[in-house]
Scaffold this motif. Structure first.
Motif, PDB file in Angstrom:
ATOM      1  N   GLY A 147      13.181 -44.846   0.364  1.00 44.05           N
ATOM      2  CA  GLY A 147      12.085 -44.971   1.319  1.00 44.05           C
ATOM      3  C   GLY A 147      11.552 -46.389   1.413  1.00 44.05           C
ATOM      4  N   ASP A 192      16.031 -40.991   1.363  1.00 47.30           N
ATOM      5  CA  ASP A 192      15.825 -40.363   2.658  1.00 47.30           C
ATOM      6  C   ASP A 192      17.207 -39.992   3.204  1.00 47.30           C
ATOM      7  N   LYS A 206      18.765 -41.865   6.065  1.00 49.28           N
ATOM      8  CA  LYS A 206      19.226 -43.243   5.884  1.00 49.28           C
ATOM      9  C   LYS A 206      20.626 -43.323   5.283  1.00 49.28           C
TER      10      LYS A 206
END
Length: 197
Positions: free
Chosen positions: A89, A181, A184
């Motif tokens: 993150g 995440d 991503k």
């Protein structure tokens, strides 16, 4: 699992630290400073980062080396566990209330260490821990973990609550920042393609 392990020994301290960023908040902490133990335990519990921290320091001199070196080594272990920081993150922020106290902690795992500290204490010690060392602990962990870290006490009067609110806010901000995440994938969260350069 993203894990880090640091062992360091100097004439001032002997330290062994292990972290698991994908843990459940388990902790086994012993620094010789009761209130520091309590705060590192709060960090582990609320960040969900497992932390083992064993420190033997020159407490017959004072608490400075134990405080500083524990934070330096914890930051190194976290940095090691982060690896290339793919998919994290990166940013985290938390408001942390505790009774009459409210703290705000915001951070960026940028690779650019920096601390902005807007907090203070009205007593010299919490338990046996010198309160002037609390800011230094955060400065030290920001340095070795490569964190841009902003800590602000919005209001509060009880020194125990102030310190605990800050540590819990730091923990909750770190939890968000280190978590992967899935959107991503393995991408580095920077347009530069790397963090820290």
């Amino acid at each position: 699992m993203r894990t880090g392990s640091i062992e360091r020994s100097t004439a001032e301290t002997a330290i062994r630290i292990e972290v698991n960023l994908d843990g459940t908040g388990r902790y086994d902490v012993s620094t010789g400073i009761g209130f520091l133990d309590h705060m590192v335990e709060q960090f582990a519990k609320h960040s969900l980062i497992d932390v083992t921290m064993k420190v033997t320091g020159d407490l017959h001199v004072d608490q400075h080396h134990t405080t500083e070196d524990s934070a330096l080594a914890l930051g190194q272990a976290i940095l090691q566990a982060l690896g290339d920081k793919a998919g994290i993150g990166r940013y985290g922020s938390a408001y942390s209330p505790m009774d009459e106290t409210l703290a705000r902690v915001s951070l960026d795992i940028s690779g650019r260490p920096y601390l902005v500290w807007k907090a203070g204490f009205t007593q010299e010690r919490l338990g046996e821990w010198d309160t002037e060392l609390i800011e230094h602990w955060f400065h030290s962990i920001a340095q070795t973990a490569g964190i841009t870290l902003h800590v602000e006490l919005l209001y509060g009067t009880n020194n125990h609550h102030i310190c605990e609110s800050i540590y819990k806010g730091f923990a909750r901000a770190m939890r968000v920042a280190v978590e992967r995440d899935p959107r991503k994938g393995e991408a580095i969260p920077s347009t530069k393609g790397q963090l820290g350069g």
